[in-house]
Each structure stands twice: as C-alpha cells, then as structure tokens.
Write an enzyme that holds these catalytic residues in place. Sequence first.
Site, PDB file in Angstrom:
ATOM      1  N   GLU A 163      55.226  68.482  83.320  1.00 43.69           N
ATOM      2  CA  GLU A 163      55.714  67.685  82.198  1.00 43.69           C
ATOM      3  C   GLU A 163      57.016  66.972  82.560  1.00 43.69           C
ATOM      4  O   GLU A 163      57.936  66.864  81.739  1.00 43.69           O
ATOM      5  CB  GLU A 163      55.865  68.565  80.956  1.00 43.69           C
ATOM      6  CG  GLU A 163      54.521  69.098  80.472  1.00 43.69           C
ATOM      7  CD  GLU A 163      54.605  69.945  79.212  1.00 43.69           C
ATOM      8  OE1 GLU A 163      55.685  69.963  78.581  1.00 43.69           O
ATOM      9  OE2 GLU A 163      53.593  70.579  78.867  1.00 43.69           O
ATOM     10  N   ASP A 206      56.835  58.227  72.513  1.00 38.83           N
ATOM     11  CA  ASP A 206      55.754  58.064  71.543  1.00 38.83           C
ATOM     12  C   ASP A 206      55.869  56.716  70.845  1.00 38.83           C
ATOM     13  O   ASP A 206      54.861  56.069  70.521  1.00 38.83           O
ATOM     14  CB  ASP A 206      55.810  59.179  70.490  1.00 38.83           C
ATOM     15  CG  ASP A 206      55.300  60.511  71.023  1.00 38.83           C
ATOM     16  OD1 ASP A 206      54.607  60.513  72.053  1.00 38.83           O
ATOM     17  OD2 ASP A 206      55.604  61.544  70.406  1.00 38.83           O
ATOM     18  N   HIS A 260      49.685  74.317  70.391  1.00 38.02           N
ATOM     19  CA  HIS A 260      50.613  73.188  70.419  1.00 38.02           C
ATOM     20  C   HIS A 260      49.872  71.854  70.491  1.00 38.02           C
ATOM     21  O   HIS A 260      50.279  70.874  69.867  1.00 38.02           O
ATOM     22  CB  HIS A 260      51.546  73.332  71.624  1.00 38.02           C
ATOM     23  CG  HIS A 260      52.601  72.280  71.713  1.00 38.02           C
ATOM     24  ND1 HIS A 260      53.703  72.258  70.880  1.00 38.02           N
ATOM     25  CD2 HIS A 260      52.736  71.207  72.525  1.00 38.02           C
ATOM     26  CE1 HIS A 260      54.467  71.236  71.180  1.00 38.02           C
ATOM     27  NE2 HIS A 260      53.906  70.568  72.174  1.00 38.02           N
ATOM     28  N   GLY A 312      52.604  63.457  61.977  1.00 36.41           N
ATOM     29  CA  GLY A 312      53.436  64.645  61.992  1.00 36.41           C
ATOM     30  C   GLY A 312      53.209  65.500  63.209  1.00 36.41           C
ATOM     31  O   GLY A 312      52.593  65.091  64.202  1.00 36.41           O
ATOM     32  N   GLN A 358      61.434  71.079  80.472  1.00 39.45           N
ATOM     33  CA  GLN A 358      61.570  69.836  81.208  1.00 39.45           C
ATOM     34  C   GLN A 358      63.057  69.471  81.386  1.00 39.45           C
ATOM     35  O   GLN A 358      63.919  69.927  80.637  1.00 39.45           O
ATOM     36  CB  GLN A 358      60.858  68.702  80.477  1.00 39.45           C
ATOM     37  CG  GLN A 358      59.437  69.029  80.082  1.00 39.45           C
ATOM     38  CD  GLN A 358      59.319  69.604  78.691  1.00 39.45           C
ATOM     39  OE1 GLN A 358      60.232  70.239  78.181  1.00 39.45           O
ATOM     40  NE2 GLN A 358      58.182  69.378  78.064  1.00 39.45           N
ATOM     41  N   ASP A 370      55.835  64.548  58.898  1.00 42.01           N
ATOM     42  CA  ASP A 370      56.335  65.907  58.717  1.00 42.01           C
ATOM     43  C   ASP A 370      56.259  66.697  60.008  1.00 42.01           C
ATOM     44  O   ASP A 370      55.462  66.420  60.895  1.00 42.01           O
ATOM     45  CB  ASP A 370      55.564  66.639  57.609  1.00 42.01           C
ATOM     46  CG  ASP A 370      54.066  66.731  57.884  1.00 42.01           C
ATOM     47  OD1 ASP A 370      53.653  66.687  59.054  1.00 42.01           O
ATOM     48  OD2 ASP A 370      53.296  66.841  56.917  1.00 42.01           O
ATOM     49  N   SER A 429      54.305  73.131  64.630  1.00 44.10           N
ATOM     50  CA  SER A 429      54.868  74.066  65.600  1.00 44.10           C
ATOM     51  C   SER A 429      54.737  75.476  65.042  1.00 44.10           C
ATOM     52  O   SER A 429      55.442  75.847  64.100  1.00 44.10           O
ATOM     53  CB  SER A 429      56.339  73.737  65.879  1.00 44.10           C
ATOM     54  OG  SER A 429      56.910  74.705  66.755  1.00 44.10           O
ATOM     55  N   GLU A 477      58.616  65.162  66.230  1.00 42.34           N
ATOM     56  CA  GLU A 477      58.129  66.235  67.095  1.00 42.34           C
ATOM     57  C   GLU A 477      59.132  67.374  67.109  1.00 42.34           C
ATOM     58  O   GLU A 477      60.282  67.237  66.674  1.00 42.34           O
ATOM     59  CB  GLU A 477      57.859  65.746  68.513  1.00 42.34           C
ATOM     60  CG  GLU A 477      59.070  65.546  69.383  1.00 42.34           C
ATOM     61  CD  GLU A 477      58.694  65.418  70.860  1.00 42.34           C
ATOM     62  OE1 GLU A 477      59.523  65.832  71.692  1.00 42.34           O
ATOM     63  OE2 GLU A 477      57.604  64.903  71.174  1.00 42.34           O
ATOM     64  N   SER A 478      58.681  68.512  67.594  1.00 43.47           N
ATOM     65  CA  SER A 478      59.545  69.691  67.722  1.00 43.47           C
ATOM     66  C   SER A 478      59.744  70.019  69.193  1.00 43.47           C
ATOM     67  O   SER A 478      58.866  69.786  70.021  1.00 43.47           O
ATOM     68  CB  SER A 478      58.900  70.890  67.013  1.00 43.47           C
ATOM     69  OG  SER A 478      57.637  71.178  67.595  1.00 43.47           O
ATOM     70  N   HIS A 479      60.909  70.543  69.501  1.00 46.21           N
ATOM     71  CA  HIS A 479      61.184  71.085  70.826  1.00 46.21           C
ATOM     72  C   HIS A 479      61.917  72.403  70.644  1.00 46.21           C
ATOM     73  O   HIS A 479      63.052  72.581  71.081  1.00 46.21           O
ATOM     74  CB  HIS A 479      61.988  70.095  71.672  1.00 46.21           C
ATOM     75  CG  HIS A 479      61.274  69.685  72.915  1.00 46.21           C
ATOM     76  ND1 HIS A 479      61.883  69.478  74.117  1.00 46.21           N
ATOM     77  CD2 HIS A 479      59.950  69.469  73.161  1.00 46.21           C
ATOM     78  CE1 HIS A 479      60.997  69.136  75.037  1.00 46.21           C
ATOM     79  NE2 HIS A 479      59.816  69.117  74.469  1.00 46.21           N
TER      80      HIS A 479
END
Length: 731
Positions: free
Chosen positions: A300, A104, A34, A527, A228, A490, A530, A80-82
């Site tokens: 986090e 960010d 990650h 980008g 989180q 991306d 993930s 971003e990915s979650h």
Amino acid sequence: MSLSDADHDLVVEELGREPTQAEAALFENLWSEHCAYRSSRPLLGAFDSEGDQVVVGPGDDAAVVELPDSDGTYITMGIESHNHPSYVDPFDGAATGVGGIVRDTLSMGAYPIALADSLYFGDFDREHSRYLLEGVVEGISHYGNCIGVPTVTGSAAFHEDYEGNPLVNVSCIGLVDEERMITAVAQQPGNKLVLVGNSTGRDGLGGASFASEDLAEDAETEDRPAVQVGDPYTEKLLIEANEQLIDEGLIESARDLGAAGLGGASSELVAKGGLGAEIELTEVHEREPNMNAMEYLLAESQERMCYEVAPENVDRVREIADRFDLGASVIGEVTDTGDYVCTFEGETVVDCDAEFLGEGAPFNDLPFEEPTQPERDLPDGVALDDAFESVVASPNTASKRWVYRQYDHEVQVRTATPPGDDAAVLAVREAGAAAGQAGDDGETGVGLAYTAGADPNWTDTAPYEGARAVALENATNLAAKGTTPLAAVDCLNGGNPEKPDVYGAFKGIVDGLADMCSTLDIPVVGGNVSLYNDSVAGPIPPTPTLAAVGTKDGYEAPPMSLSGEGELLLVGARALEGDAEPRLGGSEYLTQFGGTDRFPTLLDTPDAFIETLADVANEDATLATHDLCHGGLAVGLAEMVHEDGGASVEIDAPNKGSVAELLFGEQPGRVVIETADARAVREAFDGVAPVYDLGSADESGALDLTVNGQSLAYNADEIAGLRSTITNELE
C-alpha cells in the site's frame, strides 16, 4: 495473512483448484471487513442516497453532487478512516489518511479544495491520549499543508473507551464538472492500465486485513509494517499531474491505490466495468529489490494512481508524468474476458473472475442485542459555579484552537468562514484548468458550508437516538450559517461486530443516522465503514461521523460571536416552551459529575426547523447565530462572548427543570440567535419550533447569567481562560 476455512472453500470451489499464494493473499484482503463490508453492508440499505442533485452515489471512490444554480459545477465528497494505523504510528497513520482521501478525489477528475477531520481519543488527562493527539494533528497538518489543501472544519472528542483504539476520520471535497468527471469503471477492452506516481515498496503490506481485526496489545510494534508512509510533496505533484491529464482528456477511468494496493485498485476498476485485465507485475516501477508477486499486488505504498488510458495516449501520459517527476509504468491492459490475470517472471500467479474477487465475499449474518437507555440517576449537590467551570473547561467542550491553528485553512483563498464556527463556508469557483488557484476561474456565486463530527457521549448513551441527534446537529450547523443542506457522507465506526451487544449498537447508529438524514431530505451519497475498533481496553463507543455540506447564494454568513446590539432568542428548546421532560443523558455534565439519564427528545419537525433556520440566518436583522449541542446552553453562550460582545441572560422556568438540566442539557436542534427583529424571528418559527426570550446582547464583554434565581458572572478573559484547557496543556 490467511483465508478463513469457509472463505478458502468458496475460493477453491470457484477456481476448481487450490489458490496460489498471491491469490490467497488477494482474496484475504479484498474479502476483509475493511474492503468488502461483510458485516455492515446488509445494514446500509437503510440510507437514502438518491436525489436530483446526486450525479454519482455510493460505490465509487467519491460521490459527485451538482451544486444548485451553478451552471453545472459539481463537487465530490468522500470520507475515510485511518484508525488502526493512527494508533500504531500517529503521524504517518493520520498523514496517509489525508493522502488517501485526496486521491479518491483525484480519481473522479476533481481538484481537492477542502478537508475536514474528526478525531476521537481516550481521556485527555492520560499521557498516551495526548501523545496520540499530538502525533495525529501533526500528521494531518503536515500532509494537508504541504499539498496545499485547506483543512477548514472538523471535530475532536475525548472518551475513555478510545484509549486502546483512537479514531481518525478524514473527509475531502473536490471540484469538477460534467466534461472533466471520470469514474472508477473501466471503459473498453484494449485500453492500457498505467500506474502513475510513487514507486512501489513493501510498506503497508496487509493493511486491509490489519484494519479488519481487533488491535492487539503489542500492535504498536508488531503491526508497524502494515502502516503506510506518506510523501506529501509527491502527492502535490500527483495532484497537478492529474489535473493536466484531465485537462487533456487522456484518462478513461481511474482508481487510487489504497487498501489492498495495486491488486485492489486494478481488479475493482475492471470488475466495475464488467471487464477483465492482464497485468505483468514485473513492469511495476519499484524502489526495493527482489519483491515477490504478493508484495507487488498488496503493498500500500502511497501516492499512486491506476489509470485506464487509450493506447494512442500512453506516450503523452508518460510525458506528463515525467514532467512532474513521477514514475509511470504500463502494467497491462483491459480485456473482455472478465478474468483478472497477473503474471510474474513468466508464471501466472493470479487467474480468477474479477467480479468474484471484488464482490464474491459472502455477507455475515450476525446476531445482535437491542441497546437500552440508562435509568435516571442524577448527581446531587453540584454548585452552579463548579458545574459551569468544569463543563466549559472540559476538553470535549473547550476551544479546539490548538488543533485547527496548525492547519492552513487559507490556502486556495476560498475560506470565507474559517474553523472555530459552527461550519466553515467556502467560496466556490468554477471547476476547470488550475481549479485550485485563486483568480484562475470565474466565481459561481455559490457559498458552500462544510461541517463534520459526532458525539460519542450521545451514541454511547443511546445509539439510535444519539445518531439521529448527530445528523440533526450537523444540519443545524449548516442552517445556522444560512445554507440549505445538500448532501452528506458518513464514516460508521464500531467495535467487534461478532459481539452481539456491539453489533446491536452499531445497527442502532446506522438506523438512527439514516432515519434523520431521510427526515431532513439529505441524501447520504457515500461513506466508509470501520469495524473491529476493539482492543484489550474494550470496544469504542459506536461513532457515526457525518460530513455534510450546504449551499447558499453568496459567501456571507452570520458569525457565532455576539455583536452586542441585539436581542437573544433560544430557538428549539422543547423543555422550556413545551411539555417535553428535560434530560441530561449523553451530556458533558454527567461525564464530569457522574450519573445517568435518558437522551433528550428531539423536535417533532426537524426538517421544518432546519429550513426556517436557514431562511432566518440570511435575514439582515440576524446579527449572530450559534448551534447549541455539546455542553448545552452554558457552553454555547460562553462561545459567543468575546471582548466586545457580552450578554445578559435570565431564565425563569422553575417548573421546566433544574438549573443543571436547563443549562447543561444537550438536546440538539437548538440555536441561539442574536437579532434586531425578535418579532420576525418568532413569526418565522411559529408552529415550527419553540422560541424563548433569553435577554439581550451588549458590549460589556461579559456573560451575566441567571437561572431560576441562581446567578453567574464571567468576563471574556475568564471564559477564554476556562476554554483554553487543550492549549494550556499542550503548548
């Protein structure tokens, strides 16, 4: 949490001793897939990231791009990915994804002005998929609405292979200029490191390593502590405090606390500057008693920023934090040693080279299998009306109004073209004090279009070709609103890269996306990757979400809805006006009725098509424009029809493919244009892309469609009913 044997040996060799518990945990997280991109970074060099407009490219918290003809106004772009957190806890997982991408943006000195979300779930008819969808959308809308940042565009797709691992990809755009911009590169030894924002707890421990492994069957219960918990009201205060800090020139560099928490943010900050740090962990303001060193380093907890501040400015930073009811702790200072040192209760718990910690993880050299496309095996005997109704009503192609109406897209009063069109269009105002408040800043005259998404059916069928199509489709969305593509970021989502077939498909989407963006001269300026989106249900389809922006003079754009007054032209359809064989590969039609096919062939000169389309969309004679992709021509026409705008369409091309291929094929790089000057459109696209006469628009509020002698007729209410699948099920 534990280091692999190979990584442990590298760390021991570097340190000359066994790592402490805190060091081992820190390396385990910062060297995770990650954070370190160990399997993907060898592939990412395929992307072109440079251009005259690029101010800051990949590697920082967000990219920075200069807007053309705007007197030095910049935008920031991030994504971003979650994914894993949103499976375990849909609401908090998605909400904190929004919070993270907004921070960010803040760490570049920018004010966030727009969000985009691209969401991917299992089959819509499954109860668990709908549960995840509802929770994720609620989390995004709650957080975004509370912080006052509009969500203006995005996508939602359903595919059976996301059942065990949904994807939540969130993008953000911010405004900044040269004087206000900062970066995540520490500037000078002796400056203080100041932690500002929420207090630190134990939530999100090990989130980076959690995101770097397959989801277990019991993840929803066992991995809950790694997710989180967000507080959007504190984030809103942090946004405004950050603006004040930037206004007064108090910040030398910044990094938001995301993956790997304080340890990740502070070590990366100094490593990027070739510097070191000395940190006293007991100075961190916390909300839970008896926390240990590892918890301080890796928690986090959300809504926190790490600032580099000159010593003479520390008191003023504290005053501003206090004004906004935020905590502020001087946790250490920047040093010239290059070493990252943390002490806790009089004991040194971390002492290692900062650059080795951040960049020392070795890359993975993984085997891969080249993906192949399926053979042609089409379904027989599907009635035209059944096909039309099934495809138009599919959750993949149906209206996403239920999703985007939960988002406040009008806050900040910038949104000129709202969600539901090919791309959102925003009015850009100059960056500066209170940049988020309408009327406080001068108009730049620049319209900014914003689009985001991917199609898993395309990339599941043909990873390389499908990814090229994703890039072309997003560019077509921008050009259809009259804007010239400027830049993109991306989010590359894949399964377990240790499986050769999965890694081969992932490599395919990287190369395909990179190749088409290069062809279109769209720099990919940043980008997220993930991987390990795998579960007991199997790997996800390779999913290359692209978020792209384009610019134009002014904010007006042709709508998607028909005016009812012009001629209808189909531009870009190779199968109608050329020698290309029609294909149904990757289409919703095959998803509904079974069968396989190769992916359609794209235009030979997509760059010329995009440039010409942007010019044509800005002509006064252009009355409506709409990109054709998901669901093909049938769905595109259905989306353009409304109560006052109908269409009479006839296609007579029996030698150019079956009715199903002509209506439901999903070749990207096509657009329907309603125009008062069809001749001018034909001349503009001469030698660029084929143009086919579809018929005319009218005020009937109905779609009358004839293809190779087979006819359909639906009024606007009937079409709206078909397209309301998601709304009808969830409201």
